[in-house]
Design an enzyme around this catalytic site. Structure first.
Site, PDB file in Angstrom:
ATOM      1  N   GLU A 123       9.802  -9.755-125.300  1.00 14.66           N
ATOM      2  CA  GLU A 123       8.463  -9.788-125.898  1.00 14.66           C
ATOM      3  C   GLU A 123       7.508 -10.617-125.051  1.00 14.66           C
ATOM      4  O   GLU A 123       6.350 -10.258-124.857  1.00 14.66           O
ATOM      5  CB  GLU A 123       8.532 -10.396-127.312  1.00 14.66           C
ATOM      6  N   CYS A 138      12.383 -13.727-131.638  1.00 14.44           N
ATOM      7  CA  CYS A 138      12.768 -15.132-131.801  1.00 14.44           C
ATOM      8  C   CYS A 138      11.525 -15.998-132.040  1.00 14.44           C
ATOM      9  O   CYS A 138      10.385 -15.552-131.857  1.00 14.44           O
ATOM     10  CB  CYS A 138      13.527 -15.620-130.564  1.00 14.44           C
ATOM     11  N   CYS A 157      12.589 -13.730-122.697  1.00 15.70           N
ATOM     12  CA  CYS A 157      12.717 -12.640-123.672  1.00 15.70           C
ATOM     13  C   CYS A 157      11.809 -11.463-123.306  1.00 15.70           C
ATOM     14  O   CYS A 157      10.786 -11.623-122.623  1.00 15.70           O
ATOM     15  CB  CYS A 157      12.299 -13.125-125.054  1.00 15.70           C
ATOM     16  N   GLU A 170      17.429 -12.219-117.629  1.00 19.85           N
ATOM     17  CA  GLU A 170      18.286 -13.415-117.713  1.00 19.85           C
ATOM     18  C   GLU A 170      18.503 -14.017-116.333  1.00 19.85           C
ATOM     19  O   GLU A 170      18.142 -13.447-115.302  1.00 19.85           O
ATOM     20  CB  GLU A 170      19.609 -13.039-118.395  1.00 19.85           C
ATOM     21  N   CYS A 179       9.028 -16.342-129.156  1.00 23.30           N
ATOM     22  CA  CYS A 179       8.209 -15.131-128.951  1.00 23.30           C
ATOM     23  C   CYS A 179       7.164 -14.989-130.049  1.00 23.30           C
ATOM     24  O   CYS A 179       6.034 -14.572-129.790  1.00 23.30           O
ATOM     25  CB  CYS A 179       9.098 -13.895-128.884  1.00 23.30           C
ATOM     26  N   ASN A 213      14.173  -8.209-121.526  1.00 17.05           N
ATOM     27  CA  ASN A 213      14.642  -9.562-121.242  1.00 17.05           C
ATOM     28  C   ASN A 213      15.205  -9.652-119.833  1.00 17.05           C
ATOM     29  O   ASN A 213      15.859  -8.735-119.337  1.00 17.05           O
ATOM     30  CB  ASN A 213      15.626 -10.084-122.300  1.00 17.05           C
TER      31      ASN A 213
HETATM   32  N1  THU Z   1      15.984 -12.076-126.547  1.00 12.35           N
HETATM   33  C1  THU Z   1      14.835 -11.357-126.440  1.00 12.35           C
HETATM   34  O1  THU Z   1      14.573 -10.709-125.420  1.00 12.35           O
HETATM   35  N2  THU Z   1      13.971 -11.388-127.474  1.00 12.35           N
HETATM   36  C2  THU Z   1      14.156 -12.084-128.628  1.00 12.35           C
HETATM   37  O2  THU Z   1      13.266 -12.133-129.453  1.00 12.35           O
HETATM   38  C3  THU Z   1      15.435 -12.749-128.862  1.00 12.35           C
HETATM   39  C4  THU Z   1      16.351 -12.854-127.713  1.00 12.35           C
HETATM   40  C5  THU Z   1      16.906 -12.079-125.422  1.00 12.35           C
HETATM   41  C6  THU Z   1      17.038 -13.413-124.727  1.00 12.35           C
HETATM   42  C7  THU Z   1      18.414 -13.302-124.121  1.00 12.35           C
HETATM   43  O3  THU Z   1      18.287 -12.634-122.861  1.00 12.35           O
HETATM   44  C8  THU Z   1      19.174 -12.410-125.065  1.00 12.35           C
HETATM   45  O4  THU Z   1      18.199 -11.743-125.851  1.00 12.35           O
HETATM   46  C9  THU Z   1      20.135 -13.147-125.983  1.00 12.35           C
HETATM   47  O5  THU Z   1      19.507 -14.179-126.650  1.00 12.35           O
END
Ligand code: THU
Length: 160
Positions: free
Chosen positions: A75, A112, A73, A64, A115, A62
């Protein structure tokens, strides 16, 4: 009116050590990716590793951003890279691991919804299932034999 039941199946391994060899090593790649995530705002690191059917492994984590919605994210970081670099190569399997600096993650943490939708696109495109393994930092590992199990009632090109 009638009731419509939707069922899906998952397999749960008690620990990572129980995984088939190939899935175990892919999960290790997800760990490595996870530990390089850029997640200073959520402190929630996620790593994803994708095995292609040419043997190539693509990883992502991920990313940010101070403007929160601009982040992405793990994935999708990984699967969009795979789609962009290997447009005609099938995805065999994906392994995902998440850790949090705020609390222990000992249960499987599923991808999520956004994704799942992105992975579904590639599964439908390639006309063969993508196996998904997901976990926290330790503990149980969940396996889905296809993304379809994680996203019943998918929105796909058939409705367009
Ligand atoms: N996140 C992911 O990388 N994958 C997911 O399937 C769920 C959430 C990340 C996004 C964000 O940077 C952090 O987790 C918190 O939501």
């Amino acid at each position: 009116m009638k009731e419509v039941k939707i069922e899906s199946t998952l397999y749960v391994f008690e620990t990572m050590e129980e995984l088939p060899k190939e899935a175990f090593s892919l999960m290790q790649k997800a760990f490595e990716a996870r530990d390089k995530a850029y997640a200073p705002y959520s402190n929630f690191n996620v790593g994803a590793a994708i095995l292609l059917d040419n043997g190539e492994i693509i990883t992502g984590n991920n990313q940010e951003n101070a403007s929160y919605p601009s982040g992405l994210c793990a994935e999708r970081t990984a699967i969009y890279y795979a789609g962009s670099q290997y447009p005609n190569t099938k995805i065999v399997r994906m392994a995902i691991s998440a850790t949090s600096k705020n609390k222990p993650t000992a249960n499987p943490i599923p991808p999520c919804g956004a994704c799942r939708q992105a992975i579904a696109e590639y599964e439908i495109k390639q006309k063969s299932p993508i196996e998904i393994y997901f976990m926290g930092e330790t503990g149980n590992v969940a396996k889905s034999t296809s993304l379809a199990n994680l996203l019943p009632l998918v929105f796909d090109k058939s409705v367009l």
